[in-house]
Scaffold this active site. Structure first.
Site, PDB file in Angstrom:
ATOM      1  N   HIS A  73      14.808 -34.906 -51.668  1.00 55.01           N
ATOM      2  CA  HIS A  73      13.426 -34.671 -52.091  1.00 55.01           C
ATOM      3  C   HIS A  73      13.285 -34.538 -53.613  1.00 55.01           C
ATOM      4  CE1 HIS A  73      13.305 -33.825 -47.842  1.00 55.01           C
ATOM      5  NE2 HIS A  73      14.053 -32.750 -48.016  1.00 55.01           N
ATOM      6  N   CYS A  74      13.994 -35.366 -54.346  1.00 57.01           N
ATOM      7  CA  CYS A  74      13.968 -35.333 -55.818  1.00 57.01           C
ATOM      8  C   CYS A  74      14.396 -33.970 -56.363  1.00 57.01           C
ATOM      9  CB  CYS A  74      12.601 -35.725 -56.356  1.00 57.01           C
ATOM     10  SG  CYS A  74      12.101 -37.400 -55.914  1.00 57.01           S
ATOM     11  N   ALA A  75      15.244 -33.276 -55.619  1.00 59.08           N
ATOM     12  CA  ALA A  75      15.701 -31.951 -56.035  1.00 59.08           C
ATOM     13  C   ALA A  75      17.217 -31.845 -55.904  1.00 59.08           C
ATOM     14  CB  ALA A  75      15.013 -30.888 -55.194  1.00 59.08           C
TER      15      ALA A  75
END
Length: 78
Positions: free
Chosen positions: A35-37
């Protein structure tokens, strides 16, 4: 005061992509991955997580269905 936009979670011994697959089979769309994390996942020592997003149009019954489906799906996976 009791609202949230999304919930990211992991379940011990169940891969997030497998969780997403069993929920999808029940008509529930979630996301699995980083999740782009990626830095946060690295910090937490996890490879990925499952993310469920809720909004004002979701009903209590839909949330209850999500929870029941997650419990049933985890019985299959674990």
């Amino acid at each position: 005061t009791e609202r949230t936009g999304l919930v990211s979670f992991t379940v011990q011994n169940a891969h997030p992509h497998d969780i997403a697959a069993v929920l999808s089979a029940r008509g529930i769309a979630v996301r699995a991955g980083q999740h782009c994390a990626m830095p946060l996942h690295d910090l937490l020592g996890i490879s990925a997580s499952t993310r469920a997003s809720f909004y004002i149009y979701n009903t209590i019954e839909e949330v209850d269905y999500f929870i029941a489906s997650l419990k049933e799906g985890l019985q299959i996976l674990l």
